[in-house]
Design an enzyme around this catalytic site. Structure first.
Site, short mmCIF file in Angstrom:
data_model
loop_
_atom_site.label_atom_id
_atom_site.label_comp_id
_atom_site.label_asym_id
_atom_site.label_seq_id
_atom_site.Cartn_x
_atom_site.Cartn_y
_atom_site.Cartn_z
N PHE A 193 34.16 -18.77 -3.29
CA PHE A 193 32.76 -18.36 -3.36
C PHE A 193 32.60 -17.45 -4.57
O PHE A 193 33.58 -17.10 -5.23
CB PHE A 193 32.34 -17.63 -2.08
CG PHE A 193 32.43 -18.47 -0.83
CD1 PHE A 193 31.59 -19.56 -0.65
CD2 PHE A 193 33.35 -18.17 0.16
CE1 PHE A 193 31.66 -20.34 0.50
CE2 PHE A 193 33.44 -18.95 1.32
CZ PHE A 193 32.59 -20.03 1.48
N ARG A 215 20.23 -6.35 -7.31
CA ARG A 215 20.41 -7.08 -6.06
C ARG A 215 21.72 -7.87 -6.13
O ARG A 215 21.97 -8.58 -7.10
CB ARG A 215 19.25 -8.05 -5.81
CG ARG A 215 17.90 -7.36 -5.59
CD ARG A 215 17.88 -6.62 -4.27
NE ARG A 215 16.57 -6.02 -3.99
CZ ARG A 215 16.25 -4.77 -4.26
NH1 ARG A 215 17.16 -3.97 -4.83
NH2 ARG A 215 15.04 -4.31 -3.97
N ARG A 243 36.96 -18.06 13.26
CA ARG A 243 35.99 -17.77 12.21
C ARG A 243 36.28 -16.39 11.62
O ARG A 243 36.27 -15.37 12.33
CB ARG A 243 34.57 -17.81 12.76
CG ARG A 243 34.05 -19.22 13.03
CD ARG A 243 34.23 -20.09 11.83
NE ARG A 243 33.38 -21.27 11.82
CZ ARG A 243 33.49 -22.23 10.92
NH1 ARG A 243 34.42 -22.14 9.98
NH2 ARG A 243 32.69 -23.27 10.96
N SER A 298 20.61 -16.30 5.40
CA SER A 298 20.33 -14.87 5.27
C SER A 298 19.77 -14.62 3.88
O SER A 298 20.50 -14.20 2.97
CB SER A 298 21.61 -14.06 5.50
OG SER A 298 21.34 -12.67 5.46
N PRO A 299 18.48 -14.88 3.65
CA PRO A 299 17.92 -14.87 2.30
C PRO A 299 17.93 -13.52 1.61
O PRO A 299 17.77 -13.45 0.39
CB PRO A 299 16.49 -15.38 2.50
CG PRO A 299 16.17 -15.09 3.93
CD PRO A 299 17.47 -15.26 4.66
N GLY A 300 18.16 -12.45 2.36
CA GLY A 300 18.20 -11.14 1.72
C GLY A 300 19.45 -10.90 0.91
O GLY A 300 19.46 -10.01 0.05
N GLU A 328 43.17 -28.46 5.20
CA GLU A 328 42.23 -27.33 5.20
C GLU A 328 42.57 -26.34 6.31
O GLU A 328 41.77 -25.45 6.61
CB GLU A 328 40.79 -27.83 5.35
CG GLU A 328 40.30 -28.63 4.14
CD GLU A 328 38.83 -29.00 4.23
OE1 GLU A 328 38.16 -28.55 5.21
OE2 GLU A 328 38.34 -29.73 3.36
N GLU A 330 42.54 -26.66 9.42
CA GLU A 330 41.56 -26.68 10.51
C GLU A 330 42.26 -26.95 11.84
O GLU A 330 43.12 -27.84 11.94
CB GLU A 330 40.50 -27.76 10.25
CG GLU A 330 39.58 -27.44 9.09
CD GLU A 330 38.52 -28.50 8.88
OE1 GLU A 330 37.46 -28.16 8.33
OE2 GLU A 330 38.76 -29.67 9.24
#
Length: 374
Positions: A193, A215, A243, A298-300, A328, A330
Site C-alpha cells: 500500500f 491531509r 485480520r 472511510s473517505p476521511g 498468499e 490464506e
C-alpha cells in the site's frame, strides 16, 4: 544530448509526457520511420516489440533529449527489459542518428501487427495513470524495487481510472475536484500500500479559499465484497480469517466473520473479481450477482472503495470447508447461517464487519423478491 526514436506505447503523447515529466510542446518531437523493421504485438502482453523486417516502423523522433530525459526513459523502459541501441531513422526525408529501446528477450512471441490506436483505446488511460506513480520513484528507488511494486501500482491506477469513469454520488454543493488547488503531494511510505500526504486548499461554502491544510491518505485499491445467498435454502455463507486490522487495534478477536472479499487486479471488472474471489476463498460458483452498493470505506482518510454484491449460489451443506491461496498465506474457513441467524447477529451487534452489515440489511430489504425468483 541524445536523439531518441520511440515506436511503441511512448508514441502515446500523454504517456510520453508523464514519463519525461514535461509537456510535449517543450520537446523537439517529429514523426519518423525506422527502415527494415516492424512493430509487433507481443503474445500475452500489452506492449509491442521491434523486429527486423522488410517494412518500416513508424514512430516519433525526440531530438536533443537531455541526459535527465534519457535516464527517465531508461528507468521507465527498464520494467520491460529494454535497453538503448544505436539506429538511423528517417525524419522529414533526412537520415538522422538516434537511439531506440530494443529487447533481446527470447520469451516474447510476436503476435501480428501492433496498433497504437487499439492499444490506446484499451490500455492508454490506465497506463498513463500507472506511469505517473512509477515516475515519482525515479531517483528515489531502484527499478527492481519499483518492479516488485508493479502489481499494486497497476491496481491503484485501475482504481483511479474507475473513479473517473463512474461516479453516481450526490453532491448538493456542486463542488468538484476543480475546487481543490495548490496541491503538493509527498509519499512518505510506499510498498504494498502507500501513504500519501497532501498540502492543499479547497473552496469553502462561503466562496472563499480555505487555509493551506495537510491531509494524510492511506492509498489502497478498489475492493470487491460478495455475500453468497441461497434463496431456496434461505441461508448465507460467511468466511472467517485472521485480520491484521483488528489485531493492530488491540482486539482480542482478530479472526473476523465476514463476506467473501478481495482486491481488484489491474484491468479487472468488479463482477469478474467477485466470481474469482468466491472460487478462491470458498470454492464457490455464483449463479448471479446483484449490486448492493458502491461506496468508500472511510473517505476521511482512505481511498479504499467497495463494490459490494449479493451473489446467488447453491449453498448445500457440503460447500463449507477451509480454502484460500497458499501463496498468499490464506487460511479461510467457511460457515453457513440461516437468514434469521444472520439478522439476529446483526441485531445483537455481533457482526463487526461494516460491509457485511450493509449487505445483510440489503438482503433483508430484497429477500422476498429474490426468493420469489428462485
Amino acid at each position: 544530448m541524445t536523439n531518441v526514436f520511440v515506436y511503441g506505447t511512448l508514441r502515446h503523447v500523454p504517456l510520453l509526457e508523464a514519463v519525461l515529466g514535461q509537456p510535449a510542446s517543450a520537446l523537439d518531437l517529429r514523426p519518423a520511420e525506422l527502415v527494415d523493421h516492424s512493430v509487433f504485438a507481443v503474445q500475452g502482453q500489452d506492449f509491442p516489440i521491434l523486429k527486423p523486417s522488410d517494412s518500416r516502423a513508424f514512430g516519433l523522433f525526440i531530438g536533443g533529449l537531455s541526459d535527465d530525459g534519457v535516464e527517465r526513459l531508461r528507468f521507465y523502459e527498464g520494467s520491460y527489459d529494454y535497453d538503448l541501441t544505436d539506429v538511423s531513422v528517417e525524419v522529414a526525408g533526412q537520415t538522422c542518428p538516434a537511439q531506440v529501446f530494443k529487447s533481446d528477450n527470447a520469451g516474447w512471441v510476436p503476435d501480428g501487427e501492433w496498433s497504437l490506436d487499439g492499444w490506446a483505446q484499451r490500455f492508454g488511460e490506465v497506463t498513463v495513470l500507472r506511469a505517473v506513480e512509477e515516475m515519482t520513484y525515479f531517483g528515489h528507488r531502484s527499478r527492481a524495487e519499483v518492479d516488485r511494486m508493479l502489481p499494486m501500482i497497476k491496481a491503484r491506477a485501475t482504481a483511479k481510472m474507475q473513479a473517473r469513469r463512474r461516479n453516481d454520488a450526490v453532491s448538493p454543493s456542486g463542488m468538484t475536484g476543480a475546487d481543490v488547488s495548490d496541491v503538493t503531494l509527498t509519499r512518505p511510505y510506499a510498498n504494498f500500500f502507500t501513504m500519501e500526504e497532501y498540502d492543499l486548499t479547497f473552496r469553502r461554502y462561503d466562496g472563499a479559499r480555505s487555509d493551506m491544510v495537510k491531509r494524510a491518505v492511506f492509498v489502497a485499491t478498489d475492493a470487491v465484497i460478495v455475500l453468497p445467498y441461497d434463496p431456496v435454502r434461505d441461508r448465507v455463507l460467511l468466511i472467517e480469517q485472521f485480520r491484521p486490522g483488528p489485531f493492530a487495534r488491540g482486539d482480542d478477536l482478530p479472526w473476523q466473520l465476514e463476506p467473501i472479499a478481495g482486491r481488484l487486479d489491474a484491468d479487472e471488472h468488479p463482477e469478474a473479481c467477485a466470481r474469482r474471489e468466491a472460487q478462491e476463498e470458498a470454492g464457490l460458483g455464483l449463479t448471479a450477482l446483484h449490486e448492493v452498493a458502491n461506496c468508500y470505506a472511510s473517505p476521511g482518510c482512505s481511498t479504499e472503495f467497495y463494490n459490494i454484491y449479493l451473489g446467488l449460489a447453491d449453498l448445500s451443506d457440503e460447500v463449507v470447508g477451509v480454502s484460500g491461496l497458499a501463496h498468499e498465506a490464506e487460511d479461510i474457513c467457511s460457515y453457513l447461517y440461516s437468514f434469521e441467524e444472520l439478522m439476529q447477529m446483526v441485531d445483537n451487534k455481533q457482526v463487526v464487519n461494516a460491509p457485511l452489515v450493509l449487505a445483510a440489511l440489503w438482503l433483508a430489504r430484497h429477500r422476498d423478491r429474490l426468493r420469489g425468483t428462485a
